[in-house]
Design a protein around this motif. Structure first.
Motif, mmCIF file in Angstrom:
data_model
loop_
_atom_site.group_PDB
_atom_site.id
_atom_site.type_symbol
_atom_site.label_atom_id
_atom_site.label_comp_id
_atom_site.label_asym_id
_atom_site.label_seq_id
_atom_site.Cartn_x
_atom_site.Cartn_y
_atom_site.Cartn_z
ATOM 1 N N THR A 124 55.018 38.604 49.044
ATOM 2 C CA THR A 124 53.727 38.979 47.388
ATOM 3 C C THR A 124 54.060 37.930 47.138
ATOM 4 O O THR A 124 54.583 36.716 47.057
ATOM 5 C CB THR A 124 53.700 40.512 46.895
ATOM 6 O OG1 THR A 124 55.023 39.891 46.306
ATOM 7 C CG2 THR A 124 53.410 41.290 47.924
ATOM 8 N N THR A 147 46.924 38.926 48.983
ATOM 9 C CA THR A 147 46.178 38.896 48.034
ATOM 10 C C THR A 147 45.295 40.057 48.271
ATOM 11 O O THR A 147 45.207 40.591 48.536
ATOM 12 C CB THR A 147 44.610 37.761 48.823
ATOM 13 O OG1 THR A 147 45.845 36.888 49.174
ATOM 14 C CG2 THR A 147 43.570 37.437 48.009
ATOM 15 N N PRO A 148 45.483 40.345 46.912
ATOM 16 C CA PRO A 148 44.464 41.519 46.194
ATOM 17 C C PRO A 148 42.822 41.545 47.073
ATOM 18 O O PRO A 148 42.575 40.849 47.034
ATOM 19 C CB PRO A 148 44.232 41.549 44.881
ATOM 20 C CG PRO A 148 45.890 40.386 44.379
ATOM 21 C CD PRO A 148 45.717 39.632 45.442
ATOM 22 N N ASP A 149 42.580 43.128 46.868
ATOM 23 C CA ASP A 149 41.581 43.556 48.097
ATOM 24 C C ASP A 149 40.135 42.989 47.072
ATOM 25 O O ASP A 149 39.747 42.129 47.599
ATOM 26 C CB ASP A 149 41.300 45.048 47.809
ATOM 27 C CG ASP A 149 42.640 45.232 49.194
ATOM 28 O OD1 ASP A 149 43.003 44.669 49.851
ATOM 29 O OD2 ASP A 149 42.686 46.666 49.368
#
Length: 189
Positions: A124, A147-149
């Motif tokens: 992360t 990577t964030p959604d």
């Protein structure tokens, strides 16, 4: 380590002992990464969870130079500590959707599938920044990070590097790939 083994059934006791030797030597050489953690405890945990040795073997064989960087929730955390993004994991796009969306010049693989097949997770952003407090990495390369959604849904993906004494987080199309970008992983044992 010697040549990359493709099949875990080929992972002999001799290869396991060789890997443990490499890990112990790195652990002892880099004690500042894991103060108050003792190799005897790490080895005991590895011997109790030998299936994790295969993941560590793959991390090592692809150039990650895994080392213990902490202990959290009853697990030793191994991060890829190689000075540059692991050589055997570069030139990959972010995930399978990105790979399949490319019409031309597809890379051979993608970071998420590679990490999953190795039994590890991509770092992360917080983990990447934490690693940089222990050892400066990616001064010439860069590494994909989780990577964030909401970013991924729009076609993007995140990566980090270390330049000018600072960690930078950037974005790129998830389908992009470069010879100097790979990924770093974490394995909890």
């Amino acid at each position: 380590m010697s040549t990359l083994l493709e099949d875990p059934r080929e992972f002999s006791q001799q290869k396991k002992a060789e890997l443990l030797g490499v890990l112990q030597e790195r652990f002892e050489k880099n004690s500042s990464r894991h103060p108050e953690i003792h190799w005897v405890n790490v080895k005991e945990k590895l011997e109790a969870h030998t299936h994790k040795l295969w993941s560590l073997y793959l991390m090592e064989s692809t150039g990650g130079e895994p080392d213990v960087i902490g202990y959290e929730k009853g697990c030793f955390q191994f991060y890829d500590c190689a000075p540059e993004s692991p050589q055997g994991r570069r030139s990959v796009c972010y995930d399978r959707d990105a790979l399949e969306s490319r019409k031309k010049n597809k890379p051979e693989n993608n970071a998420i599938d590679m990490a999953t097949s190795m039994g590890i997770q991509i770092l992360t952003e917080a983990q990447y920044r934490s690693l940089q407090t222990l050892v400066e990495v990616d001064k010439k390369t860069s590494s994909w990070i989780q990577t964030p959604d909401n970013i991924r849904e729009k076609g993007g993906a995140l990566f980090c590097d270390y330049r000018f004494g600072h960690v930078f987080t950037y974005h790129n199309g998830a389908d992009s790939y470069y010879s100097s970008r790979g990924f770093r992983g974490v394995l909890n044992v």
